[in-house]
Design a protein around this motif. Structure first.
Motif, PDB file in Angstrom:
ATOM      1  N   GLY A   1       0.802  -1.224   0.000  1.00 39.39           N
ATOM      2  CA  GLY A   1       0.000   0.000   0.000  1.00 39.39           C
ATOM      3  C   GLY A   1       0.830   1.267   0.000  1.00 39.39           C
ATOM      4  N   MET A   2       2.144   1.117  -0.007  1.00 37.68           N
ATOM      5  CA  MET A   2       3.006   2.301  -0.066  1.00 37.68           C
ATOM      6  C   MET A   2       2.780   3.015  -1.397  1.00 37.68           C
ATOM      7  SD  MET A   2       5.344   3.382   2.151  1.00 37.68           S
ATOM      8  CE  MET A   2       6.225   2.008   2.901  1.00 37.68           C
ATOM      9  N   ILE A   3       2.675   2.234  -2.448  1.00 41.25           N
ATOM     10  CA  ILE A   3       2.285   2.773  -3.755  1.00 41.25           C
ATOM     11  C   ILE A   3       0.800   2.478  -3.962  1.00 41.25           C
ATOM     12  CG2 ILE A   3       2.551   2.561  -6.256  1.00 41.25           C
ATOM     13  CD1 ILE A   3       5.477   1.931  -5.830  1.00 41.25           C
ATOM     14  N   ASP A   4       0.051   3.544  -4.141  1.00 41.82           N
ATOM     15  CA  ASP A   4      -1.407   3.466  -4.207  1.00 41.82           C
ATOM     16  C   ASP A   4      -1.892   3.098  -5.604  1.00 41.82           C
ATOM     17  OD1 ASP A   4      -3.060   3.764  -2.093  1.00 41.82           O
ATOM     18  OD2 ASP A   4      -3.849   5.700  -2.739  1.00 41.82           O
ATOM     19  N   GLY A   5      -1.091   3.438  -6.602  1.00 44.47           N
ATOM     20  CA  GLY A   5      -1.477   3.205  -7.980  1.00 44.47           C
ATOM     21  C   GLY A   5      -0.613   4.072  -8.882  1.00 44.47           C
ATOM     22  N   TYR A   6      -0.976   4.097 -10.145  1.00 52.06           N
ATOM     23  CA  TYR A   6      -0.202   4.858 -11.120  1.00 52.06           C
ATOM     24  C   TYR A   6      -1.145   5.735 -11.935  1.00 52.06           C
ATOM     25  CZ  TYR A   6       3.408   1.489  -9.919  1.00 52.06           C
ATOM     26  OH  TYR A   6       4.318   0.728  -9.232  1.00 52.06           O
ATOM     27  N   SER A   7      -0.712   6.960 -12.197  1.00 53.54           N
ATOM     28  CA  SER A   7      -1.572   7.894 -12.932  1.00 53.54           C
ATOM     29  C   SER A   7      -0.808   8.570 -14.051  1.00 53.54           C
ATOM     30  CB  SER A   7      -2.072   8.992 -11.998  1.00 53.54           C
ATOM     31  OG  SER A   7      -2.749   8.441 -10.908  1.00 53.54           O
ATOM     32  N   ALA A   8      -1.552   8.911 -15.088  1.00 50.78           N
ATOM     33  CA  ALA A   8      -1.007   9.800 -16.106  1.00 50.78           C
ATOM     34  C   ALA A   8      -1.135  11.226 -15.595  1.00 50.78           C
ATOM     35  CB  ALA A   8      -1.757   9.627 -17.414  1.00 50.78           C
ATOM     36  N   ARG A   9      -0.083  12.014 -15.777  1.00 53.55           N
ATOM     37  CA  ARG A   9      -0.168  13.440 -15.450  1.00 53.55           C
ATOM     38  C   ARG A   9      -0.681  14.176 -16.678  1.00 53.55           C
ATOM     39  NH1 ARG A   9       5.070  12.605 -13.524  1.00 53.55           N
ATOM     40  NH2 ARG A   9       5.855  13.640 -15.396  1.00 53.55           N
ATOM     41  N   VAL A  10      -1.863  14.730 -16.554  1.00 51.49           N
ATOM     42  CA  VAL A  10      -2.463  15.447 -17.668  1.00 51.49           C
ATOM     43  C   VAL A  10      -2.120  16.920 -17.560  1.00 51.49           C
ATOM     44  CG1 VAL A  10      -4.664  16.223 -18.605  1.00 51.49           C
ATOM     45  CG2 VAL A  10      -4.297  13.801 -18.148  1.00 51.49           C
ATOM     46  N   ASN A  11      -1.799  17.519 -18.690  1.00 48.72           N
ATOM     47  CA  ASN A  11      -1.459  18.938 -18.737  1.00 48.72           C
ATOM     48  C   ASN A  11      -2.745  19.773 -18.812  1.00 48.72           C
ATOM     49  OD1 ASN A  11      -0.602  21.474 -19.324  1.00 48.72           O
ATOM     50  ND2 ASN A  11       0.642  20.913 -21.080  1.00 48.72           N
ATOM     51  N   PRO A  12      -3.059  20.499 -17.748  1.00 50.13           N
ATOM     52  CA  PRO A  12      -4.327  21.246 -17.718  1.00 50.13           C
ATOM     53  C   PRO A  12      -4.389  22.314 -18.811  1.00 50.13           C
ATOM     54  CG  PRO A  12      -2.948  21.860 -15.860  1.00 50.13           C
ATOM     55  CD  PRO A  12      -2.286  20.696 -16.514  1.00 50.13           C
ATOM     56  N   LYS A  13      -3.274  22.953 -19.103  1.00 58.74           N
ATOM     57  CA  LYS A  13      -3.243  23.974 -20.172  1.00 58.74           C
ATOM     58  C   LYS A  13      -3.689  23.371 -21.495  1.00 58.74           C
ATOM     59  CE  LYS A  13      -0.656  27.301 -17.967  1.00 58.74           C
ATOM     60  NZ  LYS A  13      -1.495  28.341 -17.377  1.00 58.74           N
ATOM     61  N   ALA A  14      -3.192  22.153 -21.772  1.00 58.69           N
ATOM     62  CA  ALA A  14      -3.532  21.496 -23.030  1.00 58.69           C
ATOM     63  C   ALA A  14      -5.019  21.184 -23.109  1.00 58.69           C
ATOM     64  CB  ALA A  14      -2.720  20.216 -23.192  1.00 58.69           C
ATOM     65  N   LEU A  15      -5.642  21.026 -21.955  1.00 59.46           N
ATOM     66  CA  LEU A  15      -7.091  20.781 -21.915  1.00 59.46           C
ATOM     67  C   LEU A  15      -7.868  22.091 -21.943  1.00 59.46           C
ATOM     68  CD1 LEU A  15      -7.645  17.941 -19.276  1.00 59.46           C
ATOM     69  CD2 LEU A  15      -8.187  17.899 -21.711  1.00 59.46           C
ATOM     70  N   GLY A  16      -7.117  23.207 -21.919  1.00 57.75           N
ATOM     71  CA  GLY A  16      -7.777  24.507 -21.916  1.00 57.75           C
ATOM     72  C   GLY A  16      -8.191  24.956 -20.536  1.00 57.75           C
ATOM     73  N   LEU A  17      -7.664  24.265 -19.524  1.00 54.87           N
ATOM     74  CA  LEU A  17      -8.000  24.651 -18.148  1.00 54.87           C
ATOM     75  C   LEU A  17      -6.929  25.604 -17.624  1.00 54.87           C
ATOM     76  CD1 LEU A  17      -9.033  21.088 -16.936  1.00 54.87           C
ATOM     77  CD2 LEU A  17     -10.554  23.004 -17.439  1.00 54.87           C
ATOM     78  N   ASP A  18      -7.136  26.877 -17.875  1.00 56.08           N
ATOM     79  CA  ASP A  18      -6.104  27.866 -17.579  1.00 56.08           C
ATOM     80  C   ASP A  18      -6.286  28.518 -16.218  1.00 56.08           C
ATOM     81  OD1 ASP A  18      -4.396  27.785 -19.762  1.00 56.08           O
ATOM     82  OD2 ASP A  18      -5.842  28.864 -21.004  1.00 56.08           O
TER      83      ASP A  18
ATOM     84  N   SER B   1       1.990  15.137 -28.015  1.00 59.31           N
ATOM     85  CA  SER B   1       1.388  16.462 -28.146  1.00 59.31           C
ATOM     86  C   SER B   1       1.438  17.232 -26.826  1.00 59.31           C
ATOM     87  CB  SER B   1      -0.070  16.329 -28.591  1.00 59.31           C
ATOM     88  OG  SER B   1      -0.864  15.802 -27.552  1.00 59.31           O
ATOM     89  N   GLY B   2       1.887  16.558 -25.765  1.00 60.52           N
ATOM     90  CA  GLY B   2       1.997  17.245 -24.479  1.00 60.52           C
ATOM     91  C   GLY B   2       0.720  17.208 -23.664  1.00 60.52           C
ATOM     92  N   MET B   3      -0.292  16.559 -24.186  1.00 62.67           N
ATOM     93  CA  MET B   3      -1.535  16.433 -23.420  1.00 62.67           C
ATOM     94  C   MET B   3      -1.265  15.600 -22.170  1.00 62.67           C
ATOM     95  SD  MET B   3      -4.658  17.555 -24.189  1.00 62.67           S
ATOM     96  CE  MET B   3      -5.007  17.402 -25.942  1.00 62.67           C
ATOM     97  N   ILE B   4      -0.507  14.531 -22.373  1.00 66.30           N
ATOM     98  CA  ILE B   4      -0.033  13.738 -21.233  1.00 66.30           C
ATOM     99  C   ILE B   4       1.397  14.156 -20.937  1.00 66.30           C
ATOM    100  CG2 ILE B   4       0.599  11.436 -20.435  1.00 66.30           C
ATOM    101  CD1 ILE B   4      -1.692  10.304 -22.063  1.00 66.30           C
ATOM    102  N   ASP B   5       1.606  14.623 -19.726  1.00 65.27           N
ATOM    103  CA  ASP B   5       2.873  15.200 -19.311  1.00 65.27           C
ATOM    104  C   ASP B   5       3.870  14.139 -18.876  1.00 65.27           C
ATOM    105  OD1 ASP B   5       3.497  17.825 -19.454  1.00 65.27           O
ATOM    106  OD2 ASP B   5       3.455  18.153 -17.289  1.00 65.27           O
ATOM    107  N   GLY B   6       3.353  12.997 -18.426  1.00 69.11           N
ATOM    108  CA  GLY B   6       4.198  11.947 -17.914  1.00 69.11           C
ATOM    109  C   GLY B   6       3.364  11.014 -17.063  1.00 69.11           C
ATOM    110  N   TYR B   7       4.046  10.106 -16.391  1.00 64.40           N
ATOM    111  CA  TYR B   7       3.344   9.126 -15.563  1.00 64.40           C
ATOM    112  C   TYR B   7       3.979   9.082 -14.182  1.00 64.40           C
ATOM    113  CZ  TYR B   7       1.471   7.643 -20.058  1.00 64.40           C
ATOM    114  OH  TYR B   7       0.858   7.623 -21.273  1.00 64.40           O
TER     115      TYR B   7
END
Lengths: 152, 152
Positions: A45-62, B44-50
């Motif tokens: 449980g030390m590692i909870d899981g794995y996620s993609a880091r999404v770039n908010p700017k690229a989604l238009g979330l400024d 495209s930078g939408m995904i920044d990394g993992y």
DNA sequence: TTTCCTTCGGTACACCGATGAGCATGGCAA
DNA sequence: TTGCCATGCTCATCGGTGTACCGAAGGAAA
């Protein structure tokens, strides 16, 4: 939790798509030993899981907004109702009950001010038992989230 | 950015360790088409990394603290000095320049109150140009970070 | 000290899944 | 219509993951 585990956690917080062999080389262990440790960190449980880091700017979330909420009453019922309502709205990304002047802190992202206005009207204004809202717009991120610090 | 990409982003924010074949099945696409879209989202930078999601409790980090900072001066020099100092301390996980009553909001995690006291003395007290600090301890997390909302 | 046992790292390898080539299909503009 | 581009699918290949097994190091008990 020795220095190897700490090193693994630091690396995997930075980049979890790295191959086990590369990770092993980076921390100075063989592939299998490293692999075993990663699995152990996962199952413990030390590692909870794995996620993609999404770039908010690229989604238009400024626009990032912090909202300090004060309730009219700190009764169990009032807090329960508020907390339940917070879960309903996907636009509210985080919510924390805190000490200090405010009762709750919300974190919200929006495309722009107009979008935030819509969120405000459609979500925030409908939260029950709210007596005060203190809104803070993020002007610039000085230091952004890069994972928890791991000692060792 | 169509509904497939949106679906991919939502799924990968929840779990990026999923096999491409599983992801493909979940969003209703073949493995290779799904794979190509993921690679495209990455380039495209939408995904920044993992990243691995580390459980702070398991690391003994039970205390989350928000600190509102007010500077004595809003001059360029004062802000530069402050922002530079913030970068130095690993204990400061996030820092945002905001509108509202405070100038900056800091996010900090600590093992316990004693540890936070140490961080306060060793880091926060040394930040330059600070005229006021408003500390809020997190009592309970109502809604925690689960990624950005992806429309569609 | 010797022996046993446990823990943990290393080596070798089978096999699953990522990756990319090649092809099919459907919309769109000339 | 014809060519082009976007985007889908199938399939073959190869690298990485996961595992079985071996050996070294350290601790406990006789």
């Amino acid at each position: 939790m020795d220095r190897f585990d700490a090193h693994i956690l630091r690396e995997l917080q930075k980049d979890s798509h790295i191959a086990v062999a590369d990770l092993a080389e980076r921390i100075g262990l063989s592939t299998s030993a490293c692999h075993r440790r990663v699995k152990l960190l996962e199952s413990s449980g030390m590692i909870d899981g794995y996620s993609a880091r999404v770039n908010p700017k690229a989604l238009g979330l400024d626009l990032e907004v912090f909202v300090d909420i004060t309730l009219t009453s700190q009764s169990q019922e009032a807090m329960d109702a508020f907390e339940k309502a917070v879960q309903l709205y996907d636009e509210i990304l985080e919510c924390v009950l805190t000490t200090g002047t405010a009762d709750y802190i919300l974190r919200i992202v929006a495309r722009d001010v107009a979008h935030y206005d819509m969120i405000h009207r459609r979500c925030l204004a409908r939260l029950p038992g709210v007596s005060g809202m203190q809104t803070s717009f993020a002007l610039r991120s000085i230091k952004s989230w890069r994972g928890y610090p791991v000692p060792g």
